[in-house]
Design a protein around this motif. Structure first.
Motif, PDB file in Angstrom:
ATOM      1  N   UNK A 145     -17.159 -16.640 -13.168  1.00 24.85           N
ATOM      2  CA  UNK A 145     -16.531 -15.358 -12.850  1.00 24.85           C
ATOM      3  C   UNK A 145     -17.556 -14.283 -12.520  1.00 24.85           C
ATOM      4  N   UNK A 146     -18.791 -14.433 -12.986  1.00 29.91           N
ATOM      5  CA  UNK A 146     -19.812 -13.437 -12.659  1.00 29.91           C
ATOM      6  C   UNK A 146     -20.246 -13.534 -11.207  1.00 29.91           C
ATOM      7  N   UNK A 147     -20.115 -14.707 -10.614  1.00 28.52           N
ATOM      8  CA  UNK A 147     -20.606 -14.909  -9.253  1.00 28.52           C
ATOM      9  C   UNK A 147     -22.119 -15.016  -9.160  1.00 28.52           C
ATOM     10  N   UNK A 148     -22.832 -14.924 -10.283  1.00 29.74           N
ATOM     11  CA  UNK A 148     -24.291 -14.930 -10.279  1.00 29.74           C
ATOM     12  C   UNK A 148     -24.822 -16.294  -9.864  1.00 29.74           C
ATOM     13  N   UNK A 149     -25.893 -16.294  -9.080  1.00 25.87           N
ATOM     14  CA  UNK A 149     -26.524 -17.524  -8.627  1.00 25.87           C
ATOM     15  C   UNK A 149     -27.897 -17.743  -9.248  1.00 25.87           C
ATOM     16  N   UNK A 150     -28.330 -16.823 -10.114  1.00 22.87           N
ATOM     17  CA  UNK A 150     -29.552 -16.999 -10.892  1.00 22.87           C
ATOM     18  C   UNK A 150     -29.274 -16.511 -12.304  1.00 22.87           C
ATOM     19  N   UNK A 151     -29.996 -17.042 -13.281  1.00 26.69           N
ATOM     20  CA  UNK A 151     -29.787 -16.614 -14.659  1.00 26.69           C
ATOM     21  C   UNK A 151     -30.256 -15.181 -14.866  1.00 26.69           C
ATOM     22  N   UNK A 152     -31.292 -14.764 -14.149  1.00 27.27           N
ATOM     23  CA  UNK A 152     -31.731 -13.376 -14.256  1.00 27.27           C
ATOM     24  C   UNK A 152     -30.654 -12.422 -13.819  1.00 27.27           C
ATOM     25  N   UNK A 153     -29.976 -12.750 -12.734  1.00 26.31           N
ATOM     26  CA  UNK A 153     -28.871 -11.929 -12.246  1.00 26.31           C
ATOM     27  C   UNK A 153     -27.715 -11.941 -13.237  1.00 26.31           C
ATOM     28  N   UNK A 154     -27.440 -13.099 -13.846  1.00 29.43           N
ATOM     29  CA  UNK A 154     -26.346 -13.217 -14.797  1.00 29.43           C
ATOM     30  C   UNK A 154     -26.585 -12.363 -16.037  1.00 29.43           C
ATOM     31  N   UNK A 155     -27.811 -12.389 -16.567  1.00 28.54           N
ATOM     32  CA  UNK A 155     -28.112 -11.706 -17.828  1.00 28.54           C
ATOM     33  C   UNK A 155     -28.409 -10.224 -17.655  1.00 28.54           C
ATOM     34  N   UNK A 156     -28.553  -9.779 -16.410  1.00 27.63           N
ATOM     35  CA  UNK A 156     -28.953  -8.397 -16.152  1.00 27.63           C
ATOM     36  C   UNK A 156     -27.988  -7.395 -16.764  1.00 27.63           C
ATOM     37  N   UNK A 157     -26.684  -7.694 -16.720  1.00 27.59           N
ATOM     38  CA  UNK A 157     -25.700  -6.732 -17.186  1.00 27.59           C
ATOM     39  C   UNK A 157     -25.245  -6.977 -18.623  1.00 27.59           C
ATOM     40  N   UNK A 158     -25.838  -7.933 -19.318  1.00 21.97           N
ATOM     41  CA  UNK A 158     -25.529  -8.116 -20.734  1.00 21.97           C
ATOM     42  C   UNK A 158     -25.923  -6.847 -21.476  1.00 21.97           C
ATOM     43  N   UNK A 159     -25.022  -6.259 -22.271  1.00 14.87           N
ATOM     44  CA  UNK A 159     -25.328  -4.951 -22.881  1.00 14.87           C
ATOM     45  C   UNK A 159     -26.598  -4.917 -23.719  1.00 14.87           C
ATOM     46  N   UNK A 160     -26.946  -6.022 -24.371  1.00 13.62           N
ATOM     47  CA  UNK A 160     -28.133  -6.019 -25.230  1.00 13.62           C
ATOM     48  C   UNK A 160     -29.426  -6.098 -24.444  1.00 13.62           C
ATOM     49  N   UNK A 161     -29.341  -6.292 -23.111  1.00 14.68           N
ATOM     50  CA  UNK A 161     -30.535  -6.447 -22.279  1.00 14.68           C
ATOM     51  C   UNK A 161     -30.931  -5.104 -21.681  1.00 14.68           C
ATOM     52  N   UNK A 162     -32.141  -4.678 -21.937  1.00 16.58           N
ATOM     53  CA  UNK A 162     -32.690  -3.460 -21.332  1.00 16.58           C
ATOM     54  C   UNK A 162     -34.201  -3.557 -21.357  1.00 16.58           C
ATOM     55  N   UNK A 163     -34.867  -2.672 -20.614  1.00 20.26           N
ATOM     56  CA  UNK A 163     -36.324  -2.680 -20.602  1.00 20.26           C
ATOM     57  C   UNK A 163     -36.905  -3.331 -19.367  1.00 20.26           C
ATOM     58  N   UNK A 164     -38.099  -3.864 -19.501  1.00 20.61           N
ATOM     59  CA  UNK A 164     -38.897  -4.308 -18.355  1.00 20.61           C
ATOM     60  C   UNK A 164     -38.731  -5.794 -18.046  1.00 20.61           C
ATOM     61  N   UNK A 165     -37.516  -6.244 -17.862  1.00 18.44           N
ATOM     62  CA  UNK A 165     -37.316  -7.621 -17.415  1.00 18.44           C
ATOM     63  C   UNK A 165     -37.810  -7.761 -15.984  1.00 18.44           C
ATOM     64  N   UNK A 166     -38.346  -8.931 -15.662  1.00 19.47           N
ATOM     65  CA  UNK A 166     -38.799  -9.190 -14.301  1.00 19.47           C
ATOM     66  C   UNK A 166     -37.687  -9.879 -13.528  1.00 19.47           C
ATOM     67  N   UNK A 167     -37.671  -9.730 -12.206  1.00 16.22           N
ATOM     68  CA  UNK A 167     -36.669 -10.366 -11.359  1.00 16.22           C
ATOM     69  C   UNK A 167     -37.148 -10.300  -9.923  1.00 16.22           C
TER      70      UNK A 167
END
Length: 1009
Positions: free
Chosen positions: A191-213
């Motif tokens: 349902x997310x439509x994401x094609x990479x795990x980085x894209x999928x996890x980007x909007x997880x509320x607990x995720x913030x800061x300097x993630x690379x992508x």
């Protein structure tokens, strides 16, 4: 299936690996599989006392094999289904699409199979062979479950007895432990439509800061990471099937998420709490456990295509998957090809120019201009104009974002396979193998030259052929448009292998595992400058007489754009290459059992030993190693290895249980000792309480000590050269002759300076204390509703930092670090040496919220509403114990300025799903609160606006062709532009938190046989 000789599959079965159960009179290895996957929040609809007598439910069951069909029925009904995998193995399943009662759906699936079903609990359905159920001496499903209940509702995830939940080594059914776990199941991923795990996890509320992508082009390398709680990626442990894997190949400090193919992922479990007592190093912020597919039957062909509304960022994925049951095991293979085209900075309004003053920002254009910018000794700054020179003005700056890629083009080819084999009724083996290749290619503006601020000694000699001023020119700035754009190409190959043998011996579950992984990577940067040749080409005339004479060609660095001829450009241009690898292999032995007969219920115990070896190497080409290039990162070789031996013990002890079994109090405890060959030994405990105060109220609390061993890169990294953003206190007139380190005013137009960073073999580990306290509510007054709220706190000491800003500040304000700070005669910074030190501290506090409400099915369909959010109300950070404490909650400071990125106070999601017959749809809202932008080269701050994005998706299961499914989705439906972050190094936005692409549509078609 006869009762005297049960032919039931042992240790490893299709979906999970539960423990065996003792049946009446004899030992049989009846392997039940609970098939309610994902958050129980997402799979616990309102049920009457007899759930099969409720109103019809919309079903969309299209699996070709019965085992998979029963899984889908469980997921869609919210009921637990248990069965022996060997009983249903190889059996086909008809399609069930439409609004029917659960009993009718079961009858349809089992028609003609000689299998029956029975409702043995309010939420548990048992599927069994009819002949065995009728035979004398065989336990009925009800008797079996009465002897050993397997269903326990909970917020995190509902499992059959014997499965592992992330955050514990103990096999336990439906047990929600002392810390919250988010689970993204296969439907969530689709349902997310994401094609990479980085894209999928980007909007997880607990995720913030300097993630690379791949949205980070300048300074990125095509990899993707995840950062929980705003802590660095190295503070979040990434596992695959519960086991460690090698980090990014270029001496990375975390796992590259782009090396994991989403098509082969079954679910992702996110433990939002410290877990060093369970998993060891790196799990300070939490754990992301990626579970790969195993229970898959049939053949699947899938194609995905999407693009941004403006016609760029075309993305496609092709996937082929096949799975089957074997007489004594199973087999699964998945292959996929992913291709993402670029998005250029110039193609979006907010990122088109580094000068954002028209948008309310600042001017970040470069002073390295195509027409040479020359500062005369003690005199004015001039700029070439083709007819001579004139005084340089405030607008004589270069917009490098005309050239840069905002989203990096990426190609990924992946192959993943696993197989299981039953050696006998109590021992099973499992192997998996994956290989993945990625290629990323970013485009950067043509190389800039700042002669006064490069590590190489560069100056235009007074007698140089092209120097019209007759004096030595130390400060010349030039953008080499005569060169092509710089191209940075990153390639990686990641191979992983693991083998596990597990079984049962005298009521002990055991497993022995071996895992091996290796990540190799290369980085090639073209159209950069050979600094050694440039120094000779602009040096004294008698040292550069011509290519035929002494092999040197003089270069016109001080002229207008176009003054450098193709011959001159070829002489000074070069290519830089870096290659490296990270490798990890190890073995582990684990033992666990349940101790029955305790007054308050069974006690669970697990212990084990693990050994692993880690190694990394990163080698630059000769010019990069000798700091002899301009336009790429110069650094020395890095290499190191170590051995790690670890012992752990974990237990769950029931302290009290009410007579009716509806209320209980349990304690969880764990202890892990880790011995590292390079920095020593550490021991970390965990203690958690779980109080089921009533059937609808669960209280939980957790305390854990954590640690992060310094990475091999942090320990052994060779000196690395970079141009870092630094706020130099000596650029301010008020500080001159007032601060001990500021004798002259430095150039206020510069904010980027040469920095050397490197490893430190004397580093010790980072340490942490984590606390959490939460409540889970499932009120009977509102059937189908579940709500959780968890407070969290992370206190971190001895943070490894390589802070040039800290060193410059200390030098200016106290005169310290004189040996690490170099200035020229004009007072300008020329070099800052900043090696790794254990100097930092952090304290993060906040709250996680989540709810899911499954509404009863109606004739217009089935609705589910869910939401989650993370509130960081305090993020205290300091560079060292003597520095002032800063609260970074709700702020943004770019990584290029030594910041921790965007840390919004609120980040949340709200979603709704609908399903009716062959149609289904979803709506998702993503919210990121406003942030205060800390602008590094001034005392000012500005507000980054809040951001709301709406995503929708529509699915249709075709009636004209069995197994055909069509999907249409639109991300960012309202085309909400990313908010301006004027100090952001990439594209004037926080590319790690927001998205530049705008409205994006995609389609997906899959056919399953």
């Amino acid at each position: 299936m006869g009762c005297d000789q049960p032919t039931v599959r042992p240790a490893m079965f299709t979906a999970f690996a539960p423990d065996p159960v003792r049946l009446s009179g004899k030992l049989s290895y009846w392997r039940p599989a609970l098939l309610a996957l994902g958050l129980s929040l997402n799979h616990t609809p309102a049920l009457a006392s007899d759930p099969l007598a409720t109103a019809p439910i919309q079903y969309n069951i299209e699996a070709p094999q019965l085992a998979s069909a029963l899984i889908q029925l469980s997921q869609q009904s919210g009921l637990s289904v248990v069965f022996s995998d060997q009983v249903v193995r190889e059996l086909p399943a008809p399609e069930v699409v439409g609004t029917v009662k659960t009993s009718e759906a079961l009858d349809t699936l089992l028609l003609g199979t000689n299998l029956g079903w029975e409702l043995v609990d309010d939420r548990v359905i048992a599927v069994f062979a009819l002949d065995c159920a009728a035979a004398l001496g065989c336990p009925s499903p009800r008797e079996m479950l009465d002897q050993y209940p397997i269903y326990v509702p909970g917020l995190e995830q509902t499992y059959v007895y014997g499965t592992h939940v992330t955050g514990s080594r103990i096999r336990r059914p439906g047990y929600s432990g002392g810390a919250p776990v988010d689970i993204l199941s296969s439907p969530d991923i689709e349902l997310s439509g994401a094609q990479t795990l980085g894209e999928l996890l980007k909007f997880v509320p607990a995720v913030s800061g300097n993630a690379n992508s791949t949205a980070i082009s300048n300074g990125g390398d095509g990899t993707a990471t995840v950062t929980l709680r705003g802590l660095p990626a190295s503070n979040t442990l990434v596992l695959i099937n519960g086991r460690r894997v090698a980090n990014d190949g270029l001496a990375g400090e975390s796992v590259d998420l782009n090396s994991i193919p989403p098509a082969a992922v079954e679910r992702i479990e996110i433990l939002k709490d410290g877990a060093s007592a369970i998993y060891g190093s790196d799990a300070i912020a939490g754990v992301v456990n990626v579970i790969m597919k195993r229970d898959f039957y049939g053949f699947l062909a899938e194609a995905y295509y999407g693009q941004a509304e403006q016609g760029d960022l075309e993305t496609s994925t092709q996937t082929l998957q096949y799975g089957t049951g074997l007489p004594e095991g199973s087999f699964f293979i998945s292959a996929s090809l992913y291709n993402q085209e670029p998005l250029y900075s110039r193609d979006r309004d907010v990122s088109a120019s580094a000068d954002t003053r028209p948008l309310g920002g600042t001017d970040q254009r470069s002073s390295a201009t195509p027409n040479a910018r020359v500062t005369l000794p003690g005199g004015p700054t001039l700029i070439a104009d083709g007819a001579g020179y004139r005084q340089a003005g405030d607008e004589d700056l270069f917009n490098y974002q005309d050239y840069t890629t905002a989203v990096v083009p990426l190609e990924r080819r992946s192959l993943y396979s696993n197989a299981s084999y039953d050696f006998n009724e109590s021992i099973t083996g499992f192997v998996e193998l994956s290989h993945l290749e990625t290629e990323a290619a970013s485009t950067l503006a043509p190389t800039p030259v700042f002669t006064a601020f490069e590590q190489s000694d560069l100056a235009v000699a007074a007698d140089n052929l092209y120097n019209p001023f007759g004096v030595e020119l130390v400060d010349v700035r030039r953008r080499l448009l005569e060169f092509p754009e710089r191209r940075q190409r990153n390639e990686s190959e990641v191979t992983r292998f693991s083998a596990v043998v597990e079984g049962l011996f005298a009521d002990w579950n055991w497993d022995v595992a071996y895992n091996w992984s290796r990540s190799e990577a290369t980085e090639v940067t073209t159209s950069i400058v050979n600094a050694d040749r440039l120094a000779r080409a602009i040096g004294p005339a008698d040292n550069c007489l011509g290519l035929a004479i002494d092999g040197c060609i003089a270069v016109d660095l001080v002229g207008a754009s176009g003054s450098i001829t193709p011959e001159q450009a070829r002489y000074i241009s070069t290519t830089g290459k870096v290659s490296g690898y990270s490798k990890l292999y190890g073995t582990a032995m684990n033992f666990s059992r349940a101790l029955a007969g305790m007054p308050a219920g069974r006690t669970d115990l697990a212990f084990g030993v693990e050994y692993r070896r880690e190694a990394t190497s990163k080698k630059p080409s000769a010019l990069l190693a000798s700091t002899s290039t301009i336009g790429a990162t110069n650094f020395e070789a890095t290499g190191g290895d170590r051995n790690v031996m670890e012992l752990y013990l974990e237990t769950i002890v029931p302290l009290w249980k009410s007579a009716d079994g509806l209320r209980s109090l349990d304690v969880e405890a764990a202890l892990r000792m880790s011995d590292y060959s390079d920095f020593g030994t550490t021991t970390n405990p965990k203690l958690a309480l779980r109080w089921q105060a009533s059937p609808s109220i669960l209280l939980r609390g957790n305390y854990a000590q954590g640690f992060r061993a310094p990475s091999l890169n942090e320990l052994y990294e060779g000196n690395t050269e970079e141009q870092a953003f630094i706020n130099d206190p000596c650029t301010q007139v008020v500080n001159v002759d007032t601060l001990p380190g500021c004798s002259r005013q430095a150039d206020p137009t510069r904010n980027q300076f040469l920095v050397l960073k490197g490893g430190n073999a004397d580093l010790k580990s980072e340490t942490s204390d984590s606390y959490s306290l939460g409540i889970v509510l499932t009120p009977v007054e509102i059937p189908g509703l579940a709500f959780s709220m968890d407070y969290f706190s992370v206190e971190q000491e001895d943070v490894v930092s390589s802070s040039a800003q800290f060193i410059v500040n200390q030098n200016a304000f106290t005169g310290a670090f004189d040996d690490r700070v170099a200035r020229d005669d004009m007072g300008n910074l020329t070099l800052v040496t900043a090696s790794n030190l254990n100097i930092g501290q952090r304290e993060v506090r906040g709250m996680d919220l989540a709810f899911t409400w499954h509404l009863p099915g109606r004739r217009w369909g089935q609705f589910t509403i869910s939401g989650s959010g993370s509130w960081i109300w305090e993020y205290l950070a300091r560079l060292d114990r003597t520095a002032p404490e800063l609260d970074l909650a709700g702020t943004f400071r770019d990584e290029a300025s030594e910041g921790l990125g965007g840390i919004p106070e609120w980040k949340s999601q709200l979603g709704m799903r609908w399903q009716r017959e062959r149609w289904s749809a979803s709506y998702q809202l993503h919210f990121i609160s406003d942030m205060e932008e800390i602008i590094p080269d001034s005392r000012q701050t500005r507000e980054i606006d809040s951001w709301i994005v709406h995503d929708v998706q529509l699915n249709y299961s075709a009636s004209f062709l069995d197994g055909l499914r069509l999907t249409l989705g639109i991300d960012n439906l309202l085309d909400e532009e990313a908010p301006l972050a004027t100090s952001a190094f990439n594209d004037n936005i926080d590319g790690r938190m927001h998205e530049l692409r705008g409205r994006y549509w995609y389609t997906r078609i899959n056919q399953r046989f």
